[in-house]
Design an enzyme around this catalytic site. Structure first.
Site, PDB file in Angstrom:
ATOM      1  CD  GLN A 183      -3.521  -4.710   6.801  1.00 38.56           C
ATOM      2  OE1 GLN A 183      -3.286  -3.820   5.965  1.00 38.56           O
ATOM      3  NE2 GLN A 183      -3.939  -6.055   6.543  1.00 38.56           N
TER       4      GLN A 183
ATOM      5  CE  LYS B  64      -3.960  -2.544   2.223  1.00 41.53           C
ATOM      6  NZ  LYS B  64      -4.596  -2.821   3.223  1.00 41.53           N
TER       7      LYS B  64
ATOM      8  CG  ASP C  99      -9.807  -0.585   5.135  1.00 45.65           C
ATOM      9  OD1 ASP C  99      -9.563  -0.761   3.865  1.00 45.65           O
ATOM     10  OD2 ASP C  99      -8.979  -0.790   6.135  1.00 45.65           O
TER      11      ASP C  99
END
Length: 293
Positions: free
Chosen positions: A96, A52, A119
């Protein structure tokens, strides 16, 4: 049979985003800034976050990686999230997953500012998505929609079967495929580990989206001719090679691809799209952020 090439499409999207960022730079405007928080040393998580960060570099975003130890308490993580929420320079950030056992994942996701939740996991964003309102769509489902769109796969009036009901892929996918508009307007059946006669259901499907995590679960006899197959699964299967494993999806690609009209490979299908759409969400967050200030 057409391969839905996520690698190619994700590169196209990154090039489009980079062109927009280059314009911002030329105008002296602030470029998007994505932060990622990782707790602990999970190998797969470190790999994902690393890719990312590299993707951010490629399109010209600013990126910040916040690494916390495995022993970080829930309060310490919530304090860090509050800091990121308040930092005006950061447009969006991700936590994460998975998190260590001492931390309540739901509590953490609830603490993220919905306007920075690129997200798309916050209940407010999930609720807006369910109501067809403009919001952040979770990156993997967003990537699948983009693949269907760019390849012109017809979804209207089709029977879509989703295998798996996770909050990250299966559940949102079942909502999105049934929404008004394109891709959407299909009739959706959501199946899971307690579904009986799953072959009977999948063999009637025009589109199958499998997010189960069981290697080669979907066999040719479970699929009708010309079905569209989206394989979200990604599993490392041990073997005798130098690496010690090979990567495969939920679909028995060799046999199913002979019957499918469109199919995603693993790797190189849905996976690359996830990161591209995370960047897209960050670009959207930056634009909203700028318009609200």
């Amino acid at each position: 049979m057409t391969i839905l090439d996520g690698k190619k499409v994700s590169n196209d999207i990154k090039n489009e985003i980079k062109a927009e960022v280059d314009k911002m730079k030329a105008n002296g405007e602030k470029v998007p800034h994505l932060a990622a928080v990782i707790v602990g040393n999970d190998g797969a998580s470190l790999t994902y976050v690393g890719s990312k960060v590299r993707a951010c570099e490629r399109v010209g975003f600013e990126s910040t990686m916040v690494r916390l130890s495995n022993t970080t308490s829930e309060i310490e993580l919530l304090d860090k999230i509050a800091e990121l929420n308040a930092n005006d320079d950061i447009d969006g950030f991700i936590i994460q997953l998975p998190l260590p056992p001492q931390i309540n994942t739901q509590k953490v996701l609830m603490a993220v500012d919905p306007n920075k939740d690129v997200d798309g996991f916050h209940p407010m964003n999930f609720g807006k998505m369910s109501l067809d309102m403009s919001t952040f769509i979770p990156a993997t489902p967003f990537g699948i929609l983009e693949l269907l769109d760019r390849y012109g796969v017809e979804t209207k009036g089709k029977h879509t079967v989703v295998i798996g009901r996770s909050h990250i892929v299966g559940r949102p996918m079942s909502i999105l495929m049934g929404r008004k508009g394109f891709p959407g307007n299909s009739t959706v059946t959501l199946t899971h580990s307690h579904t009986k006669n799953i072959t009977q259901i999948t063999s009637q499907a025009d589109i199958i989206i499998s997010a189960l995590g069981i290697p080669k679960f979907l066999k040719a006899e479970m699929v009708k001719d010309d079905a569209v197959i989206i394989d979200v699964g990604i599993t490392r299967v041990p073997d005798d090679s130098e690496k010690g494993y090979y990567i495969t999806g939920d679909v028995d690609f060799e046999t199913v691809s002979e019957k499918a009209s469109f199919i995603t490979p693993v790797p190189g299908g849905v996976g690359p799209m996830t990161i591209a759409m995370l960047l897209k969400n960050t670009l959207i967050a930056r634009d909203q952020h700028r318009n609200n200030n």
